[in-house]
Structures are given as C-alpha cells and as structure tokens.
Design a protein around this motif. Sequence first.
Motif, PDB file in Angstrom:
ATOM      1  N   GLY A 123      22.927  23.840   8.459  1.00 38.88           N
ATOM      2  CA  GLY A 123      22.886  24.252   9.595  1.00 38.88           C
ATOM      3  C   GLY A 123      21.899  25.121  10.090  1.00 38.88           C
ATOM      4  N   LEU A 124      21.434  25.834   8.815  1.00 41.18           N
ATOM      5  CA  LEU A 124      20.158  27.110   9.783  1.00 41.18           C
ATOM      6  C   LEU A 124      19.458  26.219  10.936  1.00 41.18           C
TER       7      LEU A 124
ATOM      8  N   CYS B 121      18.330  22.412  11.519  1.00 40.81           N
ATOM      9  CA  CYS B 121      18.085  21.137  11.094  1.00 40.81           C
ATOM     10  C   CYS B 121      17.294  20.128  11.555  1.00 40.81           C
TER      11      CYS B 121
ATOM     12  N   GLN C 262      15.520  17.579  14.114  1.00 39.02           N
ATOM     13  CA  GLN C 262      16.090  17.222  15.121  1.00 39.02           C
ATOM     14  C   GLN C 262      16.707  15.499  15.462  1.00 39.02           C
ATOM     15  N   SER C 263      15.810  14.706  14.348  1.00 32.83           N
ATOM     16  CA  SER C 263      16.402  13.053  14.445  1.00 32.83           C
ATOM     17  C   SER C 263      16.072  12.768  12.926  1.00 32.83           C
ATOM     18  N   ILE C 264      17.290  11.387  12.813  1.00 31.74           N
ATOM     19  CA  ILE C 264      17.231  10.988  11.448  1.00 31.74           C
ATOM     20  C   ILE C 264      16.234   9.643  11.323  1.00 31.74           C
TER      21      ILE C 264
ATOM     22  N   LEU D 230      22.236  34.879  14.565  1.00 29.48           N
ATOM     23  CA  LEU D 230      22.441  33.656  15.124  1.00 29.48           C
ATOM     24  C   LEU D 230      23.898  33.812  15.892  1.00 29.48           C
TER      25      LEU D 230
ATOM     26  N   GLU E  43      14.987   8.269  17.159  1.00 26.55           N
ATOM     27  CA  GLU E  43      15.801   9.095  16.973  1.00 26.55           C
ATOM     28  C   GLU E  43      17.241   8.308  17.083  1.00 26.55           C
ATOM     29  N   TYR E  44      17.798   8.324  15.597  1.00 32.97           N
ATOM     30  CA  TYR E  44      18.634   7.670  15.635  1.00 32.97           C
ATOM     31  C   TYR E  44      20.132   9.012  15.425  1.00 32.97           C
ATOM     32  N   ASN E  45      19.663   9.719  14.776  1.00 34.13           N
ATOM     33  CA  ASN E  45      20.944  11.510  14.493  1.00 34.13           C
ATOM     34  C   ASN E  45      20.377  12.085  15.395  1.00 34.13           C
ATOM     35  N   LYS E  46      21.482  13.093  16.416  1.00 33.03           N
ATOM     36  CA  LYS E  46      21.041  14.647  17.191  1.00 33.03           C
ATOM     37  C   LYS E  46      22.029  15.725  16.332  1.00 33.03           C
ATOM     38  N   ARG E  47      21.002  16.625  16.107  1.00 36.64           N
ATOM     39  CA  ARG E  47      21.452  17.525  14.733  1.00 36.64           C
ATOM     40  C   ARG E  47      22.046  18.633  16.016  1.00 36.64           C
TER      41      ARG E  47
ATOM     42  N   GLU F 238      22.812  21.964  14.548  1.00 42.12           N
ATOM     43  CA  GLU F 238      23.250  23.788  13.675  1.00 42.12           C
ATOM     44  C   GLU F 238      22.684  23.993  14.635  1.00 42.12           C
ATOM     45  N   LEU F 239      22.398  25.547  14.065  1.00 41.05           N
ATOM     46  CA  LEU F 239      23.182  26.620  14.889  1.00 41.05           C
ATOM     47  C   LEU F 239      21.290  27.033  15.366  1.00 41.05           C
ATOM     48  N   ALA F 240      20.582  27.154  14.965  1.00 34.01           N
ATOM     49  CA  ALA F 240      19.580  27.451  15.335  1.00 34.01           C
ATOM     50  C   ALA F 240      18.875  26.763  16.549  1.00 34.01           C
TER      51      ALA F 240
END
Lengths: 151, 151
Positions: free
Chosen positions: A29-30, A32, A34-36, A72, B143-147, B149-151
């Motif tokens: 999770g540092l 990731c 933006q999309s997959i 962070l 864009e199927y998945n939103k992240r 994450e931390l940063a």
Amino acid sequence: MTQGSFSRQQVLKLTELSSRQLSYWRKTGLVCPQSITPGGHARYAFTDLVALRTAKRLLDAGVSLQRIRRCLDSLTRFLPAADRPLVELSLVVTGDVVLVFHGERAFDALTGQEWVFPIAELAAEVEKLQQQLPEQGELFSAEYNKRGELA
Amino acid sequence: MTQGSFSRQQVLKLTELSSRQLSYWRKTGLVCPQSITPGGHARYAFTDLVALRTAKRLLDAGVSLQRIRRCLDSLTRFLPAADRPLVELSLVVTGDVVLVFHGERAFDALTGQEWVFPIAELAAEVEKLQQQLPEQGELFSAEYNKRGELA
DNA sequence: AAAGGACAAAAATATTGCTTTTTGTCGCTT
DNA sequence: AAGCGACAAAAAGCAATATTTTTGTCCTTT
C-alpha cells in the motif's frame, strides 16, 4: 485526461525501481496503481509515477522505506489536506530526517515538530535583554585568565 | 569595548539557565567565561552570553547537550573559520538534527552531509522522462478498481 | 508480460541491560 | 554571592541481540 496510463514496463523504465519493489510497494500500500485492467494488471497514472519516483529519491537519499511510511502516516495527521504527500509536498532530506516545507513553515515530517529559530537573530535578542539590566555595563575590566573552551 | 562584562547573577537572569548548568558548562568547556576576576569569579562577555543562550535554545528544542558538543566538534572540522559556532552560525533544529546554513548551502552539523532536493521539481522531471517514451499515452482507459493506498 | 508464492539474504528497527553525562540538592568555604 | 565537592536521580548514549521489513531470485500460473 491529464492522467496517462503506464504499463509495468514503462513504469520500471521511468522510475528505475526493481520489479520486486514495484510489486511489494503495491502489495503493502505504499504506492498502488490507480486502476487495474480487466485481466488484473496494474495501470499506473501519472501521479502514481511521481509518487514512485519521489519515494525512490527518498530511498536513494538514505531514508528507509519504513521511515517513509511513517512520514506519510504522520503527514496525513498533520496535513490532512495533503491527499498524496509524495506527489504534492516539497520535501528536503538527509538520511535521518524529512523536512516538509508548507507555506511559511518547515516541520519534521515524522514528528510534526516545527523547525525553528535562525540563531542569527539571537544576538539582537540578547542585546534587547541587556537593556533590561540598567546597572551592568563595563563595570569590570580586569582579565586575568583567557579561556580555552569549545564554543 | 564592545564586550560588556556580566556577573553570574546577570547571566542567570539573561539566559534562564540554572546555576548548576552554568557551572557545569564552564567546567566541561562548553561555554567558559571570557575572563576571571582576581578573586576567581567568572566574568562573562557579551559573546559568551550569546553562546549560552544559543545552547539553551538548542536544549529547549530537544537537542541533548552531548549532541551539541559533538556538533561543535564537527563544526570546527567542517568550518574551521568559525571560531565560535554558537555565536556566529545560523542554525536550525529539531530534536534529532542541527542544520547549518552557510552561504548557499545547508548541511548537517554533525555529519557534514549536505541537504538536498526540493522534491517539488520532480513532477517536471517525470514529465521530461515521459517524452522519452514515444509510444505511451492515453492507451488505456478502463478503470475497474480504485486504489486504497497510503500515498 | 504480469502476477503470485516461497525461500533466504540484507537492511532496518526494537529491545534490553550497561555506562556515561547532565542536573538538582545539600553543605561547606571564601 | 560565588565556587567547590559529594551524593543521587534523570537523561542520554552504547553495544549486543532479537524481530521485522525489504529485496532478490527462482518457479508456477494466467
């Protein structure tokens, strides 16, 4: 469409990260993507790239990953407005410390403690204090012993 | 006669140090009075006052005495021209680090390591890198998945 | 090509006990 | 008031060890 969308290969070339790092940073999770894609592959946005490169630079400057993470964490507490510190903030570094410049101020990214006091101003300050003591002055002139001190 | 000469009492009032500290710092050579009266009493010069107050401020900012000593040691190595760092130099501090501003540069008082890189410039840098890759662009839009994450 | 798992080396951090430094307090001397 | 000495508590630093994190490499799957 300010985004852009980068494949793994492109990201590796642009960031000079190892493939392993990219994976690990994603998993933990540092940074990731933006999309997959439908196939489950990562697509990194432009801002992701910036974040990755910033982290890389911090690493190269001697800041450990763990410290970066903690910074962070802290920053989301101190500057909740900063959504993605690695992308938005102006940082300065040595191995041990990450300084954040924010408006007029500078503070430690980890502790939030503000950085302070150009000591140059101190002479003036003492001068002012001096005036609070009416009685002192060149009262003494004898100098019998020279110091051999550090400061 | 830019000096001035301060008695113990005056110094204590002006610096907000404890009597014990003043003695100890003198004995251990951190800041010594510029001169001694025939009776063996301390006479602090104006610059001594500045040094004392600077050290006090560093302490208050969380820098330990030992660290202050080591910084002074290092500084005589890095900046031999600086006779009395506590009086002359422009310092900035958190608990862990003492930064020295000297001319254009900033470096760690302890290690001498230079500080670097406003990360703000990074976005521009990546943008430049981006142009080295002719083939990428808005190639992907799914864009199927939103992240999360931390940063 | 990309992702994921497993194993191990390297790096970083945390912990613990030990030593040194710093400071406060008290009492004595000049 | 100023200095000195002694005792003790608190703070800081240090060194060795254990624990966790990060990274590389190899292998399998989609």
